[in-house]
Design an enzyme around this catalytic site. Structure first.
Site, mmCIF file in Angstrom:
data_model
loop_
_atom_site.group_PDB
_atom_site.id
_atom_site.type_symbol
_atom_site.label_atom_id
_atom_site.label_comp_id
_atom_site.label_asym_id
_atom_site.label_seq_id
_atom_site.Cartn_x
_atom_site.Cartn_y
_atom_site.Cartn_z
ATOM 1 N N HIS A 87 3.653 -5.838 5.167
ATOM 2 C CA HIS A 87 2.625 -5.398 4.688
ATOM 3 C C HIS A 87 1.979 -6.090 3.814
ATOM 4 C CE1 HIS A 87 -0.448 -1.836 3.600
ATOM 5 N NE2 HIS A 87 -0.253 -2.606 2.455
ATOM 6 N N GLU A 88 2.442 -6.723 2.811
ATOM 7 C CA GLU A 88 2.136 -7.586 1.715
ATOM 8 C C GLU A 88 1.721 -8.892 2.324
ATOM 9 O OE1 GLU A 88 0.836 -6.106 -0.907
ATOM 10 O OE2 GLU A 88 2.058 -4.297 -0.424
ATOM 11 N N HIS A 142 -1.912 -8.846 3.726
ATOM 12 C CA HIS A 142 -2.678 -9.209 2.785
ATOM 13 C C HIS A 142 -2.858 -10.612 2.720
ATOM 14 C CE1 HIS A 142 -3.578 -5.081 1.780
ATOM 15 N NE2 HIS A 142 -2.525 -4.795 1.500
#
Length: 157
Positions: free
Chosen positions: A67-68, A71
């Site tokens: 998820h990170e 980003h």
């Protein structure tokens, strides 16, 4: 697991799922309370909440890292890296990253002190954390005078 192990794991996941290197710093942040991790746009570093790894294991940690990294890679490429952006949602699906991490129960029950006030006319009771000026405020039901009965303690999160 230490920061150097986390750094290595993130670099491996980045190459495996995104075919791009992770060139910045990754670390555990023990001060994070309600989130599994965060991507810092100012430094392009990633911080991970170690409590999620301790409580839920490696699978959850890998999901948070993916998820990170979504980003991270979208921000580096100048694309939409925020949660509401279509580019971000598309990349999440492509790499199999979760949109939200599994919540863990980290808050312990702490005693919460409050004061009890009672109306002298209708005997309606009020619980208030902050002190009430009984000369200034009246009962909301009958406009009667309030008197303080004392302090009590409840167990609340």
């Amino acid at each position: 697991m230490e920061d150097k192990d986390l750094q290595k794991l993130i670099e491996e996941i980045s190459l495996k799922y995104f075919n791009r290197p992770f060139l910045h710093k990754a670390s555990f942040n023990h001060r994070l309370k309600t989130t599994g991790g965060r991507y810092l746009t100012s430094t392009s570093n990633i911080e991970i909440n170690k409590k999620y790894y301790d409580a839920l294991g490696m699978d959850e940690l890998v999901g948070i890292i993916k998820h990170e990294l979504c980003h991270y890679h979208l921000h580096i490429q100048g694309k939409g890296y925020k949660h509401r952006d279509a580019d971000f949602r598309l990349l999440l699906k492509k790499v199999g990253a979760p949109r939200f991490c599994t919540p863990i129960q980290t808050q312990e029950l702490k005693p919460k002190a409050f004061r009890i006030y009672e109306c002298v006319n209708c005997h309606l009771q009020y619980k208030r954390v902050r002190r009430v000026n009984t000369n200034k405020y009246r009962c909301g039901k009958c406009r009667g005078k309030l008197k303080e009965l004392g302090k009590r303690v409840d167990m609340q999160p």
